[in-house]
Design a protein around this motif. Structure first.
Motif, PDB file in Angstrom:
ATOM      1  N   LEU A  47     -11.055 -62.606   3.179  1.00 51.71           N
ATOM      2  CA  LEU A  47     -10.166 -61.461   2.983  1.00 51.71           C
ATOM      3  C   LEU A  47      -9.827 -61.277   1.505  1.00 51.71           C
ATOM      4  N   GLU A  48      -9.608 -62.375   0.799  1.00 50.67           N
ATOM      5  CA  GLU A  48      -9.319 -62.293  -0.629  1.00 50.67           C
ATOM      6  C   GLU A  48     -10.476 -61.643  -1.382  1.00 50.67           C
ATOM      7  N   ILE A  49     -11.685 -61.992  -1.019  1.00 56.63           N
ATOM      8  CA  ILE A  49     -12.868 -61.426  -1.673  1.00 56.63           C
ATOM      9  C   ILE A  49     -12.955 -59.928  -1.400  1.00 56.63           C
ATOM     10  N   LEU A  50     -12.687 -59.539  -0.173  1.00 57.74           N
ATOM     11  CA  LEU A  50     -12.772 -58.124   0.193  1.00 57.74           C
ATOM     12  C   LEU A  50     -11.660 -57.297  -0.440  1.00 57.74           C
ATOM     13  N   GLU A  51     -10.503 -57.892  -0.676  1.00 56.39           N
ATOM     14  CA  GLU A  51      -9.404 -57.158  -1.299  1.00 56.39           C
ATOM     15  C   GLU A  51      -9.819 -56.603  -2.664  1.00 56.39           C
ATOM     16  N   ALA A  52     -10.716 -57.297  -3.333  1.00 59.85           N
ATOM     17  CA  ALA A  52     -11.142 -56.873  -4.666  1.00 59.85           C
ATOM     18  C   ALA A  52     -11.954 -55.584  -4.638  1.00 59.85           C
ATOM     19  N   VAL A  53     -12.483 -55.219  -3.449  1.00 54.55           N
ATOM     20  CA  VAL A  53     -13.286 -53.992  -3.338  1.00 54.55           C
ATOM     21  C   VAL A  53     -12.710 -53.061  -2.272  1.00 54.55           C
ATOM     22  N   ARG A  54     -11.460 -53.254  -1.900  1.00 58.30           N
ATOM     23  CA  ARG A  54     -10.865 -52.500  -0.790  1.00 58.30           C
ATOM     24  C   ARG A  54     -11.044 -50.992  -0.955  1.00 58.30           C
ATOM     25  N   SER A  55     -10.837 -50.483  -2.143  1.00 61.58           N
ATOM     26  CA  SER A  55     -10.901 -49.027  -2.352  1.00 61.58           C
ATOM     27  C   SER A  55     -12.315 -48.480  -2.281  1.00 61.58           C
ATOM     28  N   ALA A  72     -22.756 -65.321   9.722  1.00 64.74           N
ATOM     29  CA  ALA A  72     -22.497 -64.031  10.352  1.00 64.74           C
ATOM     30  C   ALA A  72     -20.988 -63.799  10.481  1.00 64.74           C
ATOM     31  N   SER A  73     -20.539 -62.606  10.117  1.00 64.00           N
ATOM     32  CA  SER A  73     -19.127 -62.273  10.237  1.00 64.00           C
ATOM     33  C   SER A  73     -18.762 -62.008  11.692  1.00 64.00           C
ATOM     34  N   SER A  74     -17.496 -62.174  11.997  1.00 69.47           N
ATOM     35  CA  SER A  74     -16.995 -61.879  13.342  1.00 69.47           C
ATOM     36  C   SER A  74     -15.483 -61.678  13.260  1.00 69.47           C
ATOM     37  N   GLY A  75     -14.933 -60.991  14.247  1.00 62.74           N
ATOM     38  CA  GLY A  75     -13.495 -60.744  14.235  1.00 62.74           C
ATOM     39  C   GLY A  75     -13.074 -59.980  12.997  1.00 62.74           C
ATOM     40  N   PHE A 120     -11.388 -53.786   7.295  1.00 56.83           N
ATOM     41  CA  PHE A 120     -10.142 -54.554   7.373  1.00 56.83           C
ATOM     42  C   PHE A 120      -9.433 -54.410   8.717  1.00 56.83           C
ATOM     43  N   THR A 121      -9.779 -53.383   9.478  1.00 61.38           N
ATOM     44  CA  THR A 121      -8.988 -53.084  10.679  1.00 61.38           C
ATOM     45  C   THR A 121      -9.710 -53.292  11.998  1.00 61.38           C
ATOM     46  N   THR A 122     -11.053 -53.315  11.967  1.00 68.31           N
ATOM     47  CA  THR A 122     -11.810 -53.307  13.218  1.00 68.31           C
ATOM     48  C   THR A 122     -12.973 -54.279  13.151  1.00 68.31           C
ATOM     49  N   ALA A 123     -13.092 -55.131  14.147  1.00 66.79           N
ATOM     50  CA  ALA A 123     -14.256 -56.020  14.232  1.00 66.79           C
ATOM     51  C   ALA A 123     -15.492 -55.193  14.569  1.00 66.79           C
ATOM     52  N   TYR A 124     -16.563 -55.398  13.828  1.00 69.18           N
ATOM     53  CA  TYR A 124     -17.760 -54.593  14.055  1.00 69.18           C
ATOM     54  C   TYR A 124     -18.383 -54.912  15.410  1.00 69.18           C
ATOM     55  N   SER A 125     -18.840 -53.873  16.087  1.00 64.15           N
ATOM     56  CA  SER A 125     -19.613 -54.046  17.317  1.00 64.15           C
ATOM     57  C   SER A 125     -20.544 -52.860  17.468  1.00 64.15           C
ATOM     58  N   SER A 165     -25.962 -58.186  15.648  1.00 68.15           N
ATOM     59  CA  SER A 165     -24.659 -57.641  15.254  1.00 68.15           C
ATOM     60  C   SER A 165     -24.224 -58.137  13.886  1.00 68.15           C
ATOM     61  N   SER A 166     -25.187 -58.637  13.094  1.00 69.63           N
ATOM     62  CA  SER A 166     -24.890 -59.129  11.758  1.00 69.63           C
ATOM     63  C   SER A 166     -26.163 -59.109  10.931  1.00 69.63           C
ATOM     64  N   TYR A 167     -26.010 -58.944   9.633  1.00 70.08           N
ATOM     65  CA  TYR A 167     -27.155 -59.049   8.730  1.00 70.08           C
ATOM     66  C   TYR A 167     -27.587 -60.497   8.542  1.00 70.08           C
ATOM     67  N   PHE A 168     -26.813 -61.423   9.060  1.00 66.27           N
ATOM     68  CA  PHE A 168     -27.127 -62.849   8.993  1.00 66.27           C
ATOM     69  C   PHE A 168     -27.106 -63.439  10.405  1.00 66.27           C
ATOM     70  N   ASP A 169     -27.562 -62.631  11.349  1.00 67.47           N
ATOM     71  CA  ASP A 169     -27.521 -63.011  12.759  1.00 67.47           C
ATOM     72  C   ASP A 169     -28.281 -64.315  12.988  1.00 67.47           C
TER      73      ASP A 169
END
Length: 629
Positions: free
Chosen positions: A395-403, A385-388, A410-415, A376-380
């Motif tokens: 989040l700050e890093i992702l804000e820079a590429v939000r668009s 590995a990301s979660s939640g 930003f809204t849903t944990a991957y599964s 469930s992650s590219y770094f499993d």
């Protein structure tokens, strides 16, 4: 035997991955900033401390009194027609054993997350801003013909890999110049400061003999670094090629007067007089060869075989030992990789729909004996590995590429979709069909077609290992229930490799090993630049500006926390673009061996089995179980 990212790039194999490397100790960095004179170090570490001091005698995990001698016979699947590392990414099939013939500037320890010690190089220096690095070669370093390893050899090696090997070209892209800066010194200049990992990955550079490659062979023909060859290569490493049968076997013999045999990093290592690699085109035949004592060691990748195939007499009477070794050194993404260079896979809804058709839970139950877990992650398998949902620095890093990224980041944990029951499967297929309709497809006469053109949606599942056909054939009926026309094709390894290099496929099974400190290799895995480079590891053909930005953010991370946050951010964006249908993983390495070997009482934390690197031939055990066939 654990391998570094350098070896991973070299072979593109699914194997154990040693931690990545980089950095300096803080006290030494402050010392260098206070003076113009270089501070020479015996080792480098990315963000943490260096365990072993300059005068260390050996690594803690080796047996310094290990006997030398004996043979270890191992299995390789596929074939080979090349001993030239420089073109391994684009020409021929490399004999992976050739890696032991050559040496890098530095070597990694197996009980630290990210540390390298001198091999061909005795010392290394770089400025505080990481804008360059200088390596100093050992005066005693020699090629097998007795000639010294020189700065010219190092420069020649970097130039050759960057010119002829697309994977290394991406890996060393930021190294813009290599020049001789002293009698045995080479300075590497980088395209920008701040890339903490670059000094270390330069240390992973395999060094090739310039004088040999620019000379002539036994028949007077000039050698060509840009071409494949089956001429036994000249190296400087602990082994050299003794004999080989093209495509079938390679035997390496220990270089008993190896120049570096008494180096602290080599004590207790390279104990076998001969390492023999037997090639098999079919993993089933390879298993039978192991049972018949034609090989000594086998790494078992099949859950079915592990559960059912090791019930022969030699196991019962303990002449063959089965053992699992924990994998603490790496993570992985393995999946059905879709070729985005083909229009039918460009829409992420199509790619997500294929995941809804994959019933992992039932496959795990039916053919894997319940041994695996879904990736469930590219770094499993790592703390990267990301979660939640993203928080804090991530989040700050992702804000820079939000668009530029999917809103779900930003809204849903991957599964992954969950199957395993008729009700769940039906629900998943309904969702898959809904996504396909949104993407412009519809079912006509039980066939999925383009709503505008009427062209049928077809998929070829391509592979090179007959034993993996059962996985593809399990997936096929679920795809067909969506109306997709599916074919399964298995071809020989050489043809398969050529089709990958020319991007001539729909879907293949691919894997990307990840170290505990990812860095510059991520460009070669996912960047736009690598997408059209023949032989690159960007199998799917990703061209995504947000991913390019996140890769650079990861590479230029200032500390460990920043690296982890940037890696998790990259992970989320990769996942929510649905480039692959994630498969499964197992956090241990399954092995079977004929009981002829000894090993240290405690194996290194990040070395997995560390075979054959720090094992040895045990004559008493060998006598007990009888003569080899």
């Amino acid at each position: 035997m654990a391998i570094s990212r350098r070896h991973l790039l070299q072979s593109a194999a699914l194997a154990a991955i040693a931690p990545s490397l980089g950095g300096v100790a803080s006290v030494e960095a402050l010392a260098q900033s206070a003076t113009t004179a270089p501070v020479w170090r015996h080792a480098l570490s990315l963000f943490g401390d260096i365990k072993y001091p300059a005068d260390f005698k050996r690594f803690d995990y080796v047996n310094p009194d290990a006997p030398k001698g004996g043979i270890a016979r191992q299995i390789l699947i596929g074939t080979f027609d090349n001993f030239n590392l420089a073109v391994a990414g684009v020409k021929g099939s490399l004999a992976s054993a050739v890696g032991l013939v050559h040496e890098p500037l530095m070597t990694s320890s197996l009980d630290e997350v990210s540390t390298e010690y001198g091999a061909l190089a005795e010392a290394v220096s770089h400025p505080e801003d990481f804008s360059s690095v200088t390596y100093r070669l050992r005066a005693e370093a020699k090629w097998h013909d007795g000639k010294p390893v020189t700065a010219d050899d190092v420069i020649f090696s970097l130039d050759s890999f960057k010119k002829h090997h697309p994977q290394y070209s991406a890996y060393y892209r930021s190294v813009i110049k290599a020049e001789k800066s002293g009698d045995r010194e080479i300075k590497f200049t980088f395209d920008a400061p701040g890339n903490r990992e670059l000094p270390l990955i330069v240390g992973q550079l395999t060094i090739l003999p310039k004088h040999w490659w620019e000379g002539t062979d036994s028949e007077g023909r000039k050698r060509d670094i840009s071409a494949t060859t089956l001429e036994k290569p000249l190296g400087s490493g602990p082994y050299r090629i003794k004999e080989f049968v093209a495509g079938r076997s390679v035997a390496l013999e220990r270089v008993k007067d190896h120049w570096g045999r008494d180096l602290s990093a080599n004590i207790g290592r390279n104990n076998f007089d001969e390492l023999r690699y037997e090639y098999f085109r079919d993993s089933i035949v390879a298993l039978e060869a192991f049972k018949g004592d034609q090989v000594d060691w086998r790494t078992e990748n099949s859950a079915k075989n592990w559960a059912t195939a090791y019930d022969f007499p030699a196991v019962a009477d303990k002449r063959v030992l089965l053992e699992e070794f924990p994998n603490r050194s790496s993570g992985i993404m393995q999946g059905f990789a879709m070729n985005l260079r083909r229009d039918k896979f460009k829409d992420p809804r199509v790619r997500r729909a294929l995941n809804f058709a994959f019933d992992f839970e039932e496959m795990n139950r039916q053919i894997f004996f319940g041994q695996y877990k879904r990736i469930s992650s590219y770094f499993d398998g790592t703390d990267l590995a990301s979660s939640g949902l993203p928080q804090g620095r991530e989040l700050e890093i992702l804000e820079a590429v939000r668009s530029q990224v999917p809103a779900e980041v930003f809204t849903t944990a991957y599964s992954n979709p969950v199957g395993g029951s008729p009700e769940a499967v039906r629900g998943n297929l309904r969702e898959g069909l809904r996504l396909l309709k949104e993407a412009g497809y519809e079912v006509r006469d039980r066939k999925l077609v383009d709503s505008k053109s009427g062209a049928p949606f077809t998929i070829e599942l391509l592979g090179a290992d007959p034993s993996f056909e059962r996985v593809m054939l399990f997936f096929k009926p679920s795809l067909e229930r969506l109306g997709i026309d599916v074919s399964v094709r298995t071809i020989d390894p050489a043809q398969y490799e050529n089709r990958l290099r020319t991007w001539d496929f729909d879907i293949v099974v691919s894997s990307w090993g990840q170290s505990l400190s990812p860095g510059n290799e991520q460009r070669e895995y996912w960047s736009t630049q690598a997408a059209d480079m023949a032989g690159s590891r960007n199998i799917t053909g990703i061209k995504n500006p947000a991913i390019d930005r996140l890769i650079e953010r990861l590479i230029f991370a200032g500390d460990r926390d920043d690296l982890v946050a940037a890696t998790k951010a990259l992970d989320r964006v990769l996942l929510w673009n649905h480039y692959v249908v994630p498969q499964w993983t197992y956090n241990k390495v399954r092995t079977a061996r004929w009981d002829r070997f000894g090993r240290p009482a405690e194996l290194p934390k990040y070395g997995q089995s560390a075979f054959p690197a720090i094992w040895w031939y045990d004559a008493d055990k060998a006598a007990r179980i009888g003569r080899r066939s």
